[in-house]
Motif scaffolding. Structure first.
Motif, PDB file in Angstrom:
ATOM      1  N   LEU A   1      72.360  22.735  54.735  1.00 14.21           N
ATOM      2  CA  LEU A   1      72.251  21.673  55.731  1.00 14.21           C
ATOM      3  C   LEU A   1      71.725  20.397  55.085  1.00 14.21           C
ATOM      4  CD1 LEU A   1      72.291  20.765  58.757  1.00 14.21           C
ATOM      5  CD2 LEU A   1      69.921  21.570  58.870  1.00 14.21           C
ATOM      6  N   PHE A   2      70.675  20.528  54.284  1.00 21.01           N
ATOM      7  CA  PHE A   2      70.129  19.361  53.582  1.00 21.01           C
ATOM      8  C   PHE A   2      71.149  18.787  52.607  1.00 21.01           C
ATOM      9  CE2 PHE A   2      66.123  20.389  55.378  1.00 21.01           C
ATOM     10  CZ  PHE A   2      65.300  19.290  55.197  1.00 21.01           C
ATOM     11  N   LYS A   3      71.772  19.647  51.803  1.00 21.82           N
ATOM     12  CA  LYS A   3      72.706  19.183  50.769  1.00 21.82           C
ATOM     13  C   LYS A   3      73.901  18.452  51.352  1.00 21.82           C
ATOM     14  CE  LYS A   3      71.965  22.909  47.534  1.00 21.82           C
ATOM     15  NZ  LYS A   3      72.539  24.092  46.929  1.00 21.82           N
TER      16      LYS A   3
ATOM     17  N   LEU B   1      73.917  13.147  45.197  1.00 27.18           N
ATOM     18  CA  LEU B   1      74.770  13.669  44.136  1.00 27.18           C
ATOM     19  C   LEU B   1      73.958  14.489  43.138  1.00 27.18           C
ATOM     20  CD1 LEU B   1      76.984  10.543  43.335  1.00 27.18           C
ATOM     21  CD2 LEU B   1      77.682  12.613  44.573  1.00 27.18           C
ATOM     22  N   ARG B   2      74.586  15.528  42.624  1.00 26.34           N
ATOM     23  CA  ARG B   2      73.962  16.308  41.556  1.00 26.34           C
ATOM     24  C   ARG B   2      73.865  15.424  40.316  1.00 26.34           C
ATOM     25  NH1 ARG B   2      73.852  21.969  42.306  1.00 26.34           N
ATOM     26  NH2 ARG B   2      74.869  22.605  44.241  1.00 26.34           N
ATOM     27  N   PRO B   3      72.923  15.716  39.415  1.00 19.38           N
ATOM     28  CA  PRO B   3      72.720  14.851  38.243  1.00 19.38           C
ATOM     29  C   PRO B   3      73.978  14.627  37.404  1.00 19.38           C
ATOM     30  CG  PRO B   3      70.964  16.470  38.397  1.00 19.38           C
ATOM     31  CD  PRO B   3      71.958  16.811  39.461  1.00 19.38           C
TER      32      PRO B   3
ATOM     33  N   GLY C   1      77.502  24.206  41.668  1.00 14.49           N
ATOM     34  CA  GLY C   1      77.923  24.337  43.050  1.00 14.49           C
ATOM     35  C   GLY C   1      78.783  23.144  43.422  1.00 14.49           C
ATOM     36  N   GLY C   2      78.484  22.565  44.542  1.00 14.09           N
ATOM     37  CA  GLY C   2      79.287  21.474  45.052  1.00 14.09           C
ATOM     38  C   GLY C   2      78.883  20.116  44.518  1.00 14.09           C
ATOM     39  N   THR C   3      79.228  19.126  45.276  1.00 13.00           N
ATOM     40  CA  THR C   3      78.985  17.741  44.891  1.00 13.00           C
ATOM     41  C   THR C   3      77.520  17.360  45.035  1.00 13.00           C
ATOM     42  OG1 THR C   3      81.214  17.201  45.608  1.00 13.00           O
ATOM     43  CG2 THR C   3      79.686  15.365  45.382  1.00 13.00           C
ATOM     44  N   TYR C   4      76.880  17.862  46.091  1.00 14.42           N
ATOM     45  CA  TYR C   4      75.523  17.441  46.420  1.00 14.42           C
ATOM     46  C   TYR C   4      74.492  18.494  46.018  1.00 14.42           C
ATOM     47  CZ  TYR C   4      78.277  14.209  49.179  1.00 14.42           C
ATOM     48  OH  TYR C   4      79.189  13.273  49.574  1.00 14.42           O
TER      49      TYR C   4
ATOM     50  N   GLY D   1      71.412  21.163  34.256  1.00 19.32           N
ATOM     51  CA  GLY D   1      71.977  19.877  34.655  1.00 19.32           C
ATOM     52  C   GLY D   1      72.538  19.813  36.056  1.00 19.32           C
ATOM     53  N   VAL D   2      72.210  20.801  36.902  1.00 16.70           N
ATOM     54  CA  VAL D   2      72.794  20.831  38.242  1.00 16.70           C
ATOM     55  C   VAL D   2      71.836  20.390  39.357  1.00 16.70           C
ATOM     56  CG1 VAL D   2      74.568  22.509  37.619  1.00 16.70           C
ATOM     57  CG2 VAL D   2      72.373  23.318  38.464  1.00 16.70           C
ATOM     58  N   HIS D   3      70.550  20.212  39.021  1.00 18.11           N
ATOM     59  CA  HIS D   3      69.570  19.719  39.997  1.00 18.11           C
ATOM     60  C   HIS D   3      68.549  18.829  39.314  1.00 18.11           C
ATOM     61  CE1 HIS D   3      70.601  21.911  43.630  1.00 18.11           C
ATOM     62  NE2 HIS D   3      70.744  23.012  42.922  1.00 18.11           N
TER      63      HIS D   3
END
Length: 192
Positions: free
Chosen positions: A76-78, A85-87, A104-107, A154-156
């Protein structure tokens, strides 16, 4: 707000992918949930030995609720509330972020991995701290490693995992309270 964003970026650049292929592999293993199956099996065994059959069933059902709540709130937050956006997708960081693993996804705000791991650690801490204190403490070490792996890979951003750990702490505590309520409720319902 820009100062906080810049600080998050700076810390991200410092913590992201400083290792070699071996370290990359280790953090990919830590972050990938299926590699934790032996840990989950061991925790299930500890719960089986510690709890009555009814308490074990309630604990397992509460863990299902815990994971579902943690995942859904993070999504919900993402995807709806924040959409950060992810880094590795951030144009301002293009060429600076090393994306080591799958994503994962874009966010990415906030980290579901960090939330799930911390929620489980908090919940099991309350169940195991008297009988298996060392295991309970090691669960927090595991949760912190899972959270950090998301930054390393590199994903968060660090802020994503800190928020995930904060939310996981709340969800884990609430689920422990739910577990306690259900144990009392179902214990009282079978007593004549």
């Amino acid at each position: 707000m820009e100062d906080i964003k810049q600080l998050d970026w700076d810390i991200m650049l410092f913590l992201n992918d400083w290792g070699n292929d071996t370290v990359d592999l280790i953090f990919n293993i830590i972050t990938y949930k299926y590699y934790a199956i032996p840990l989950y099996a061991y925790l299930l065994y500890l719960l089986y030995k510690k709890l009555s059959r009814r308490e074990l069933i309630i604990a397992l059902l509460t863990i299902v609720v815990l994971v579902a709540a943690s995942d859904q709130i993070a999504m919900l937050f993402k995807n709806t509330l924040v959409q950060r956006l992810r880094p590795f997708r951030e144009p301002g960081l293009e060429g600076l972020i090393s994306k080591v693993g799958k994503s994962g996804g874009t966010y990415g705000f906030y980290s579901g991995h960090a939330s799930n791991a911390m929620a489980l650690a908090v919940f099991l801490w309350h169940l195991l701290k008297k009988s298996h204190k060392t295991v309970a403490i090691l669960l927090f070490v595991w949760a912190i490693l899972v959270a950090y792996s998301r930054v390393y890979l590199g994903v968060h951003y660090p802020g994503d995992v800190l928020m995930g750990m904060f939310m996981g702490t709340i969800i884990g505590w609430l689920c422990f309270k739910l577990y306690g309520f259900l144990v009392l409720r179902f214990r009282e319902s079978v007593v004549p």
